[in-house]
Design a protein around this motif. Structure first.
Motif, PDB file in Angstrom:
ATOM      1  N   THR A 203      65.553  25.744  55.956  1.00 25.25           N
ATOM      2  CA  THR A 203      64.273  25.312  54.746  1.00 25.25           C
ATOM      3  C   THR A 203      62.859  24.667  55.741  1.00 25.25           C
ATOM      4  OG1 THR A 203      65.963  24.637  53.711  1.00 25.25           O
ATOM      5  CG2 THR A 203      63.795  23.113  53.573  1.00 25.25           C
ATOM      6  N   ASP A 204      63.012  24.150  57.282  1.00 23.93           N
ATOM      7  CA  ASP A 204      61.857  24.035  57.519  1.00 23.93           C
ATOM      8  C   ASP A 204      61.261  25.384  58.353  1.00 23.93           C
ATOM      9  OD1 ASP A 204      62.809  21.905  58.016  1.00 23.93           O
ATOM     10  OD2 ASP A 204      63.393  21.694  59.880  1.00 23.93           O
ATOM     11  N   ALA A 205      61.451  25.932  58.456  1.00 15.69           N
ATOM     12  CA  ALA A 205      60.831  27.462  58.492  1.00 15.69           C
ATOM     13  C   ALA A 205      59.775  27.569  57.525  1.00 15.69           C
ATOM     14  CB  ALA A 205      61.403  28.353  58.945  1.00 15.69           C
ATOM     15  N   ALA A 206      60.676  27.845  56.316  1.00 13.15           N
ATOM     16  CA  ALA A 206      59.917  27.885  54.473  1.00 13.15           C
ATOM     17  C   ALA A 206      58.856  27.225  54.685  1.00 13.15           C
ATOM     18  CB  ALA A 206      60.845  28.088  53.362  1.00 13.15           C
ATOM     19  N   ALA A 207      59.086  25.782  54.942  1.00 14.94           N
ATOM     20  CA  ALA A 207      57.857  24.681  54.014  1.00 14.94           C
ATOM     21  C   ALA A 207      56.617  25.308  55.642  1.00 14.94           C
ATOM     22  CB  ALA A 207      58.600  23.085  54.707  1.00 14.94           C
ATOM     23  N   SER A 208      57.132  25.182  56.694  1.00 16.49           N
ATOM     24  CA  SER A 208      56.440  25.676  57.379  1.00 16.49           C
ATOM     25  C   SER A 208      54.765  26.669  57.161  1.00 16.49           C
ATOM     26  CB  SER A 208      57.089  25.706  58.845  1.00 16.49           C
ATOM     27  OG  SER A 208      55.492  26.162  59.898  1.00 16.49           O
ATOM     28  N   LEU A 209      56.105  28.248  56.750  1.00 19.58           N
ATOM     29  CA  LEU A 209      55.321  29.261  56.012  1.00 19.58           C
ATOM     30  C   LEU A 209      54.834  28.837  55.055  1.00 19.58           C
ATOM     31  CD1 LEU A 209      58.290  31.498  56.951  1.00 19.58           C
ATOM     32  CD2 LEU A 209      55.752  31.213  58.370  1.00 19.58           C
ATOM     33  N   ALA A 210      54.934  28.017  53.723  1.00 17.64           N
ATOM     34  CA  ALA A 210      54.187  27.628  52.756  1.00 17.64           C
ATOM     35  C   ALA A 210      52.700  27.020  53.312  1.00 17.64           C
ATOM     36  CB  ALA A 210      55.204  26.867  51.816  1.00 17.64           C
ATOM     37  N   ALA A 211      52.925  25.810  54.052  1.00 18.51           N
ATOM     38  CA  ALA A 211      51.597  24.873  54.228  1.00 18.51           C
ATOM     39  C   ALA A 211      50.652  26.565  54.899  1.00 18.51           C
ATOM     40  CB  ALA A 211      52.013  23.933  55.671  1.00 18.51           C
ATOM     41  N   THR A 212      50.901  27.337  56.100  1.00 20.23           N
ATOM     42  CA  THR A 212      50.685  27.888  56.663  1.00 20.23           C
ATOM     43  C   THR A 212      49.191  28.885  55.272  1.00 20.23           C
ATOM     44  OG1 THR A 212      51.764  28.012  57.999  1.00 20.23           O
ATOM     45  CG2 THR A 212      50.170  30.385  58.195  1.00 20.23           C
TER      46      THR A 212
END
Length: 218
Positions: free
Chosen positions: A168-177
């Motif tokens: 979940t954290d990785a997905a959120a980080s990629l979405a922010a990028t």
């Protein structure tokens, strides 16, 4: 099998290896090809040369979508942005030309095994790669020889899905990028925020475009 990643198409080895390739041009050719095939296009043929695309359109009555440097292409029918595509394209051939994504297809070669990846179909692409179990190159198209954050994020998303470690954290980080990228900001300034929002709906499409005989089919 080995999974390689590059942050710009210029880093694809020369000569091009005998392997599978996934071209990731999140904004916008990869996403557009996915959406066109979802909408029922007969196939999508990529072009790097506007005149060749116009000749194809005249010969086949294909829909031509494209941009060069973010600007419309003379003689083309529409922008490649999904929100600006015509509604009824069922069974119609489509030609597409973009500044970066379609150039990547030319770089690899139309006789290669090329799939199209984006944020919206990353999991489906990863599943296809796992089934094939071949050496694979995940290619972020980049822009004019420079990496772009949205394409690199798209490659990372496919890789994490393939390795079954998309947290979940990785997905959120990629979405922010993706959302904070300069290209996404430019789209929002043009009033095309819906296109950006759609890119953040990770893994919602099962369509995996593959190049066959010079055209992309689902």
């Amino acid at each position: 099998m080995p999974l390689h990643t590059v942050d710009r198409l210029e880093d694809v080895p020369d000569p091009v290896p005998d392997a599978d390739f996934v071209v990731v041009d999140v904004i916008i050719s990869s996403t557009s090809i996915v959406r066109l095939l979802e909408a029922g296009a007969a196939y999508v043929r990529p072009f790097a040369d506007p005149e060749a695309a116009r000749s194809f359109g005249a010969e086949t009555d294909a829909l031509l979508v494209g941009e060069q440097g973010g600007a419309p292409v003379e003689g083309f029918d529409a922008s490649p942005l999904p929100s600006l595509l015509p509604e009824d394209i069922t069974d119609r051939p489509v030609g597409i030309l973009t500044s970066n994504g379609t150039r990547a297809f030319e770089r690899i070669g139309h006789d290669g095994t090329i799939f199209v990846g984006s944020t919206v179909n990353a999991a489906a692409v990863a599943s296809t790669l796992a089934e094939r179990d071949r050496e694979t190159w995940l290619v972020a198209a980049g822009r004019g020889g420079d990496p772009t954050p949205e394409d690199s994020a798209g490659v990372e998303l496919v890789r994490r899905c393939y390795e079954d470690r998309l947290t979940t954290d990785a997905a959120a980080s990629l979405a922010a990028t993706v959302e904070e990228s300069g290209t996404a900001g430019w789209l929002r300034e043009l009033g095309l925020g819906d296109d950006v929002n759609a890119l953040l709906q990770f893994n919602e499409s099962d369509v995996v475009p593959r190049l066959r005989d010079g055209v992309f089919v689902a």
